[in-house]
Design a protein around this motif. Structure first.
Motif, PDB file in Angstrom:
ATOM      1  N   ALA A 159      -0.454   9.083   1.169  1.00 42.36           N
ATOM      2  CA  ALA A 159      -1.504  10.157   0.849  1.00 42.36           C
ATOM      3  C   ALA A 159      -1.577  10.378  -0.606  1.00 42.36           C
ATOM      4  N   VAL A 160      -0.244   9.995  -1.268  1.00 45.99           N
ATOM      5  CA  VAL A 160      -0.454  10.303  -2.837  1.00 45.99           C
ATOM      6  C   VAL A 160      -0.684   9.157  -3.687  1.00 45.99           C
ATOM      7  N   ARG A 161      -0.948   8.006  -3.175  1.00 41.37           N
ATOM      8  CA  ARG A 161      -1.275   6.663  -3.726  1.00 41.37           C
ATOM      9  C   ARG A 161      -2.538   6.766  -4.293  1.00 41.37           C
ATOM     10  N   GLY A 162      -3.484   7.463  -3.868  1.00 41.83           N
ATOM     11  CA  GLY A 162      -4.954   7.702  -4.353  1.00 41.83           C
ATOM     12  C   GLY A 162      -5.817   6.399  -4.632  1.00 41.83           C
ATOM     13  N   MET A 163      -6.346   6.183  -5.701  1.00 41.22           N
ATOM     14  CA  MET A 163      -6.906   5.123  -6.142  1.00 41.22           C
ATOM     15  C   MET A 163      -6.202   4.057  -7.120  1.00 41.22           C
ATOM     16  N   GLY A 164      -4.995   4.413  -7.374  1.00 34.54           N
ATOM     17  CA  GLY A 164      -4.171   3.632  -8.311  1.00 34.54           C
ATOM     18  C   GLY A 164      -4.022   2.364  -8.015  1.00 34.54           C
TER      19      GLY A 164
ATOM     20  N   VAL B 286       0.906  -1.193  -0.150  1.00 28.75           N
ATOM     21  CA  VAL B 286      -0.149  -0.133  -0.042  1.00 28.75           C
ATOM     22  C   VAL B 286       0.768   1.131   0.094  1.00 28.75           C
ATOM     23  N   LEU B 287       2.070   1.216   0.188  1.00 23.15           N
ATOM     24  CA  LEU B 287       2.964   2.233   0.472  1.00 23.15           C
ATOM     25  C   LEU B 287       3.650   2.578  -0.974  1.00 23.15           C
ATOM     26  N   PRO B 288       3.672   3.745  -1.660  1.00 26.52           N
ATOM     27  CA  PRO B 288       4.815   4.041  -2.596  1.00 26.52           C
ATOM     28  C   PRO B 288       6.089   3.682  -2.209  1.00 26.52           C
ATOM     29  N   LEU B 289       6.573   4.051  -1.150  1.00 30.76           N
ATOM     30  CA  LEU B 289       7.910   3.697  -0.987  1.00 30.76           C
ATOM     31  C   LEU B 289       8.279   2.226  -0.607  1.00 30.76           C
TER      32      LEU B 289
END
Length: 267
Positions: A258-263, A218-221
């Motif tokens: 917070a920047v992951r959105g619905m992607g 779930v985390l972009p990092l």
């Protein structure tokens, strides 16, 4: 020379998890620390690990006298207080309103809010005169749950929204002598407990075997931070040289949630 050279900090929930990581980092940055924890054994252990730089105090952040005793210890031992870090907390492990008996929900709310919200307020009150003397600062621990639903249950989420409210109100009330800010950490492996009223006092995040996988999903990092990874934000906010113009701010450090959105999940 560290960013907190010569400063004195009082850190609550200091015996384990993020609190212990904060003690270690503040000492590394040159501060002396009063480490307040409800466990006498943990308070003694953190003092032993930093002999001469840390004083461990056993106490309950929901009790006025325990907060006052910790502040008095800082003044007696180190002669001043520059930063109060309100970090002690409980987590409700996503307890759902529909699934929780009303009486347990009521008692769980009182227990969790007493630590997460009242503990911060009483700590600030106890430390205030000393912080005014040094033109010091307050740093509270908020949470990703203060902005995002689904991180905890309704009780935990509401408590962290309340912490953010405290930051704004106290920043206004205590200006210009005392700065008030917060850090909102995201996922981490820690032994934060839940309310006894909800039967969660022996449960810990560290016991979740799939927490690393969840963070990567779930985390972009794409990694699960350690508690130490969040401590730099507290140091900066406590530092007069590096945050002199900063008050009423909540610093989010959520791994990009917070920047992951619905992607789609990263990968």
């Amino acid at each position: 020379m560290g960013w907190l050279e010569g400063d004195v900090a009082l850190i609550t929930g200091a015996g384990s998890g993020l609190g212990r990581a904060l003690v270690d980092r503040f000492v590394a940055e040159g501060a002396r620390v009063v480490a307040l924890d409800r466990s006498a054994d943990r308070a003694a252990a953190v003092q032993a690990a930093h002999e001469g730089s840390v004083v461990g105090v056993a106490g309950d952040v929901t009790v006025v006298e325990d907060n006052e005793r910790a502040v008095a210890r800082a003044l007696a031992q180190f002669g001043r207080l520059d930063t109060f870090v309100g970090n002690a907390g409980l987590y409700d492990y996503g307890a759902r309103v529909a699934d929780t008996p009303a009486e347990a929900l009521s008692r769980g709310f009182d227990e969790l809010f007493a630590v997460n919200v009242k503990g911060c307020l009483l700590g600030v009150k106890a430390a205030l005169d000393a912080l005014v003397e040094t033109s010091g600062s307050v740093v509270l621990t908020a949470s990703l749950a203060a902005r995002s639903a689904g991180i905890g249950g309704a009780v935990y989420t509401a408590s962290k929204h309340a912490v953010v409210g405290l930051v704004g109100q106290l920043a206004l009330e205590l200006a210009p002598r005392v700065r008030v800010n917060a850090v909102s950490p995201g996922f981490m492996r820690t032994d934060i407990r839940g309310p006894r009223a909800l039967g969660l006092d022996d449960r810990t995040l560290a016991s979740f075997p799939d927490l690393d996988e969840l963070a990567r999903a779930v985390l972009p990092l794409q990694f699960l931070p350690d508690p130490a990874d969040y401590t730099g934000h507290y140091v900066q906010l406590a530092s007069r040289a590096n945050a002199a113009a900063t008050t009423g701010v909540v610093v989010d450090c959520d791994g990009g949630f917070a920047v992951r959105g619905m992607g789609p999940p990263p990968g």
